[in-house]
Design an enzyme around this catalytic site. Structure first.
Site, PDB file in Angstrom:
ATOM      1  N   TRP A 181      45.179  67.364 -63.835  1.00 42.25           N
ATOM      2  CA  TRP A 181      43.793  67.673 -64.208  1.00 42.25           C
ATOM      3  C   TRP A 181      43.196  68.540 -63.100  1.00 42.25           C
ATOM      4  CZ3 TRP A 181      39.286  66.263 -61.443  1.00 42.25           C
ATOM      5  CH2 TRP A 181      38.117  66.790 -62.015  1.00 42.25           C
ATOM      6  N   LYS A 224      39.066  68.828 -70.490  1.00 44.29           N
ATOM      7  CA  LYS A 224      37.717  68.338 -70.206  1.00 44.29           C
ATOM      8  C   LYS A 224      36.681  69.274 -70.805  1.00 44.29           C
ATOM      9  CE  LYS A 224      34.981  66.444 -66.425  1.00 44.29           C
ATOM     10  NZ  LYS A 224      35.004  65.877 -65.089  1.00 44.29           N
ATOM     11  N   ASP A 255      41.111  61.958 -72.194  1.00 40.27           N
ATOM     12  CA  ASP A 255      40.200  61.046 -71.500  1.00 40.27           C
ATOM     13  C   ASP A 255      38.986  60.928 -72.407  1.00 40.27           C
ATOM     14  OD1 ASP A 255      37.839  60.434 -69.891  1.00 40.27           O
ATOM     15  OD2 ASP A 255      39.099  60.640 -68.113  1.00 40.27           O
ATOM     16  N   HIS A 258      35.784  62.917 -71.976  1.00 41.76           N
ATOM     17  CA  HIS A 258      35.889  64.374 -71.849  1.00 41.76           C
ATOM     18  C   HIS A 258      35.597  65.157 -73.120  1.00 41.76           C
ATOM     19  CE1 HIS A 258      38.428  64.360 -67.917  1.00 41.76           C
ATOM     20  NE2 HIS A 258      37.338  63.639 -67.840  1.00 41.76           N
ATOM     21  N   HIS A 282      43.397  58.386 -70.876  1.00 42.19           N
ATOM     22  CA  HIS A 282      42.572  57.832 -69.806  1.00 42.19           C
ATOM     23  C   HIS A 282      41.468  57.063 -70.503  1.00 42.19           C
ATOM     24  CE1 HIS A 282      43.404  60.435 -65.992  1.00 42.19           C
ATOM     25  NE2 HIS A 282      44.380  59.595 -66.282  1.00 42.19           N
ATOM     26  N   ASP A 322      40.761  54.950 -66.242  1.00 45.21           N
ATOM     27  CA  ASP A 322      40.182  55.959 -65.342  1.00 45.21           C
ATOM     28  C   ASP A 322      38.666  55.814 -65.317  1.00 45.21           C
ATOM     29  OD1 ASP A 322      39.578  58.156 -63.775  1.00 45.21           O
ATOM     30  OD2 ASP A 322      39.862  59.618 -65.375  1.00 45.21           O
TER      31      ASP A 322
HETATM   32  C1  RNT Z   1      38.048  63.817 -64.171  1.00 47.07           C
HETATM   33  C2  RNT Z   1      39.278  63.304 -64.818  1.00 47.07           C
HETATM   34  C3  RNT Z   1      40.367  62.859 -63.894  1.00 47.07           C
HETATM   35  C4  RNT Z   1      39.863  62.044 -62.718  1.00 47.07           C
HETATM   36  C5  RNT Z   1      40.951  61.356 -61.920  1.00 47.07           C
HETATM   37  C6  RNT Z   1      40.466  60.870 -60.625  1.00 47.07           C
HETATM   38  O1  RNT Z   1      37.020  64.050 -65.043  1.00 47.07           O
HETATM   39  O2  RNT Z   1      38.961  62.278 -65.703  1.00 47.07           O
HETATM   40  O3  RNT Z   1      41.320  62.169 -64.607  1.00 47.07           O
HETATM   41  O4  RNT Z   1      38.942  61.088 -63.126  1.00 47.07           O
HETATM   42  O5  RNT Z   1      42.035  62.174 -61.815  1.00 47.07           O
HETATM   43 ZN    ZN Z   2      40.582  61.233 -66.611  1.00 47.41          ZN
END
Ligand code: RNT
Ligand code: ZN
Length: 413
Positions: A181, A224, A255, A258, A282, A322
């Site tokens: 990332w 993201k 995630d 995101h 995540h 996460d």
């Molecule tokens: C950031 C991402 C990423 C981080 C970690 C620490 O927006 O979610 O995954 O949170 O790598």
């Molecule tokens: Zn993340």
């Protein structure tokens, strides 16, 4: 009859095998993010957290050394049921003061204590290159930087991390999920959205040119929508990442903080599973933005678990947590979030998916709604309590967390 036996019968009448659910949930590996323990600081540069992500709060007692972080993780492991994996970031390298190297020179040896820690606990390790909180992040850019010195530095970092991931996989005998990332983006409207993405693509190609065993290392790419201070443009957008992973045959990582606030990962998973062997997650909780609040046993967490379970994809989805909350006891933040993931998985395993699917198939939507509502008040709590008991984990962890706070955390610094 015990409450558990009673619950078992209730679920049986709904067509659910509780013993099968309990056996299944305890085998699902959940990758535990080490960075909840120290507000994403790490041990290498100890720079302020950058990259458009933020921890808020100043609760006392955070871990500042490897020994402290490991002790805290052990406390967490003792309070969470199920199968665990350790998720490390490259910034958690452990280096002697006289032998400090920069991120482009990291090697397996810098993670040997972590390997030992994981091995002693029978755990695999997942890994993440750290493309933030470092002086070589220039103008908020890393792998997409127009400055070749900067871009190459981060490419080297990525390559070293692939090697370290392979080392973890080989030494533990458990595959390593390595997630890329980058925070790269612009606060305001860019003139050229194409070139940074072209450079990011080239950088990723260069990182992936390192030979590695695809059965041992699963490289992921996390997209993201925006970061703090990087609101107008994100290089690693959803479309960029989805196209890239598809073309290269690597793993998409989603995630759930995101995306735009009304988009849900639970609705995306089925589409991803149709086109990818593996999908990585995540699990987090965004409140109005990607705030990384502690995961709760809430509707979206349950729905994500449901999507994994009802499509029989437990072995195709890499589940990791996460989030980072610095405003409450960090051990409890970890435990509450991880228990929530476990609860959601067990809850999903206790749903009569075949009956529910049949109701949909036959368009019996009235009965489907009623059954889905009825299931919400099934005696889940009694099965959860039984799961904790079988895993040897105490149900009420407040006193345990508070005692650890008094004996260990309060004495730090
Ligand atoms: C950031 C991402 C990423 C981080 C970690 C620490 O927006 O979610 O995954 O949170 O790598
Ligand atoms: Zn993340």
């Amino acid at each position: 009859m015990s409450r558990f036996e009673d619950a078992k019968n209730t679920y049986k009448s709904l067509g659910v095998d509780v013993e099968a659910a309990l056996a299944a949930v305890s085998k699902v590996p959940v990758s535990i993010h080490c960075w909840q323990g120290d507000d994403v600081t790490g041990f290498d540069s100890r720079e302020a957290l950058s990259g458009g992500i933020q921890t808020t709060g100043n609760y006392p007692g955070k871990a500042t050394t490897p020994a402290e972080l490991m002790a805290d993780l052990d406390k967490v492991f003792s309070l969470v049921p199920g199968q665990k994996k350790l998720n490390l970031h490259a910034c958690y390298a452990i280096m002697e003061p006289n032998a400090i190297v920069d991120r482009d020179k990291l090697a397996p040896a810098h993670f040997a204590p972590w390997l030992q820690f994981a091995k002693e606990r029978g755990m695999g390790i997942d890994f993440n290159p750290t493309f933030f909180s470092h002086p070589m992040v220039k103008d908020n850019l890393t792998l997409s930087s127009p400055d070749e010195t900067v871009r190459k530095f981060w490419v080297e970092h990525g390559k070293r991390c692939v090697e370290i991931s392979q080392y973890f996989a080989e030494e533990t005998g458990i595959p390593c999920v390595m997630n890329i990332w980058i925070p790269d983006g612009y606060k305001d409207i860019p003139a050229d959205r194409y070139s940074p993405r072209a450079r990011f693509k080239q950088s990723l190609d260069e990182i992936l040119s390192v030979p590695y065993d695809k059965n041992k290392v699963f490289v992921c790419l996390e997209s993201k929508v925006f970061g703090i201070g990087l609101e107008s443009y994100t290089v690693g957008s959803a479309e960029f990442c989805l196209n890239y992973v598809t073309q290269k045959g690597i793993v998409p990582l989603m995630d759930n903080g995101h995306y735009h606030p009304t988009e849900v990962v639970s609705d995306k998973l089925s589409s991803m599973l149709l086109f990818h062997d593996h999908v990585a997650l995540h699990v987090t909780r965004g409140v109005r933005w990607d705030s990384d609040h502690v995961v709760l046993f809430d509707d979206e967490t349950k729905e994500i678990a449901k999507e994994i379970v009802c499509h029989n994809a437990l072995d195709r989805v890499f589940i990791a947590t996460d989030y980072f909350d610095a405003s409450i006891n960090r051990i409890s933040a970890w435990v509450t979030g991880l228990r929530s993931v476990q609860k959601a998985l067990l809850y999903a395993l206790l749903l009569p998916h075949e009956q529910l699917k049949a109701l949909q198939q036959e368009n019996r939507t009235t009965e489907l709604m009623i059954m889905q509502e009825e299931l919400k008040t099934a005696p889940f709590g009694d099965v959860w309590a039984e799961y904790l008991k079988r895993e040897g984990v105490e149900a009420d962890y407040v006193s345990s967390v508070k005692a650890y706070e008094k004996e260990v955390l309060a004495k730090r610094r």
